[in-house]
Motif scaffolding. Structure first.
Motif, PDB file in Angstrom:
ATOM      1  N   ALA A  19      27.823  29.932 -19.790  1.00 65.08           N
ATOM      2  CA  ALA A  19      27.031  29.726 -21.009  1.00 65.08           C
ATOM      3  C   ALA A  19      26.696  28.260 -21.214  1.00 65.08           C
ATOM      4  CB  ALA A  19      27.787  30.270 -22.217  1.00 65.08           C
ATOM      5  N   LEU A  20      27.611  27.360 -20.793  1.00 63.51           N
ATOM      6  CA  LEU A  20      27.390  25.920 -20.950  1.00 63.51           C
ATOM      7  C   LEU A  20      26.625  25.319 -19.777  1.00 63.51           C
ATOM      8  CD1 LEU A  20      30.901  24.945 -22.375  1.00 63.51           C
ATOM      9  CD2 LEU A  20      28.721  24.901 -23.606  1.00 63.51           C
ATOM     10  N   ASP A  21      26.183  26.190 -18.858  1.00 67.32           N
ATOM     11  CA  ASP A  21      25.408  25.754 -17.690  1.00 67.32           C
ATOM     12  C   ASP A  21      26.194  24.747 -16.849  1.00 67.32           C
ATOM     13  OD1 ASP A  21      23.246  25.787 -15.967  1.00 67.32           O
ATOM     14  OD2 ASP A  21      22.233  24.115 -16.984  1.00 67.32           O
ATOM     15  N   THR A  22      27.465  25.050 -16.633  1.00 68.89           N
ATOM     16  CA  THR A  22      28.295  24.213 -15.779  1.00 68.89           C
ATOM     17  C   THR A  22      29.122  25.135 -14.893  1.00 68.89           C
ATOM     18  OG1 THR A  22      29.845  22.352 -15.736  1.00 68.89           O
ATOM     19  CG2 THR A  22      30.204  24.009 -17.438  1.00 68.89           C
ATOM     20  N   THR A  23      30.122  24.600 -14.200  1.00 73.73           N
ATOM     21  CA  THR A  23      30.964  25.407 -13.330  1.00 73.73           C
ATOM     22  C   THR A  23      32.420  25.254 -13.757  1.00 73.73           C
ATOM     23  OG1 THR A  23      31.328  23.642 -11.719  1.00 73.73           O
ATOM     24  CG2 THR A  23      29.378  25.028 -11.399  1.00 73.73           C
ATOM     25  N   ILE A  24      33.239  26.189 -13.336  1.00 76.03           N
ATOM     26  CA  ILE A  24      34.674  26.076 -13.613  1.00 76.03           C
ATOM     27  C   ILE A  24      35.220  24.810 -12.973  1.00 76.03           C
ATOM     28  CG2 ILE A  24      36.932  27.098 -13.159  1.00 76.03           C
ATOM     29  CD1 ILE A  24      35.691  29.822 -13.480  1.00 76.03           C
TER      30      ILE A  24
END
Length: 199
Positions: free
Chosen positions: A62-67
């Motif tokens: 949702a935040l347009d990032t990766t784990i």
């Protein structure tokens, strides 16, 4: 839970909150995007609830990032680069970036003592572009038949499909250079014999 895990947990919570606020989202807005209740999301951000992997995946998406980006270490070792000199005849090179870590480019500082221009018919070529700025001294840039003197504080950018070499002019020169993958392979991983004709 060990202190190291606690510290990383706090970093992850702070990143989630910071990324949410950077997008101007309320808790409700992010909760709707990652299908987690606003109350649970609030507890995650404030540390009143442990973060489960099945929650971290949709939050990261949702935040347009990766784990990986959410959980990467906040240790100084991930920030500080301690370059080691690499010597070839006429050149000393310090890598200032992790290997191709910046969008496929490598940043290096070079100290050039070689003042001998290269024979025009032996100037190397390779695909790509190169950029450098002169930190101290004067650099001699050979581009095909042209010789250009680059003074301290000035920069140069050129296609490396043009035969080229960089050497010192009237004393030692230090440059900061940005190389793409082809330039890194040609200039930093070439053998010492060819290194005398290029940066």
């Amino acid at each position: 839970m060990e202190q190291e895990d606690v510290d990383l947990d706090q970093v992850v919570r702070q990143r989630i909150r910071s990324l949410r606020l950077a997008r101007g989202w309320t808790l409700d807005a992010l909760a709707a995007r990652c299908h987690i209740s606003p109350s649970n999301l609030s507890r995650i951000e404030t540390g009143r609830r442990r973060i489960a992997l099945d929650q971290l995946v949709p939050i990261a998406r949702a935040l347009d990032t990766t784990i990986d980006h959410l959980v990467e270490s906040d240790d100084d070792q991930d920030v500080v680069i301690r370059p080691q000199p690499c010597d070839t005849p006429g050149f000393t090179t310090w890598l200032l970036s992790r290997e191709r870590s910046l969008n496929g480019v490598t940043i290096a500082k070079m100290r050039i003592t070689n003042e001998n221009p290269s024979p025009t018919d032996k100037l190397p070529v390779h695909p790509g572009h190169e950029w450098f700025t002169v930190l101290t001294g004067t650099a001699r840039l050979q581009l095909g038949e042209r010789t250009i003197l680059i003074q301290e504080g000035s920069a140069a950018e050129f296609s490396t499909m043009t035969p080229h070499a960089i050497s010192a002019h009237d004393g030692v020169v230090e440059i900061l250079t940005i190389l793409d993958h082809n330039g890194e392979r040609a200039h930093l991983h070439g053998n010492s014999a060819s290194a005398t004709t290029r940066p």
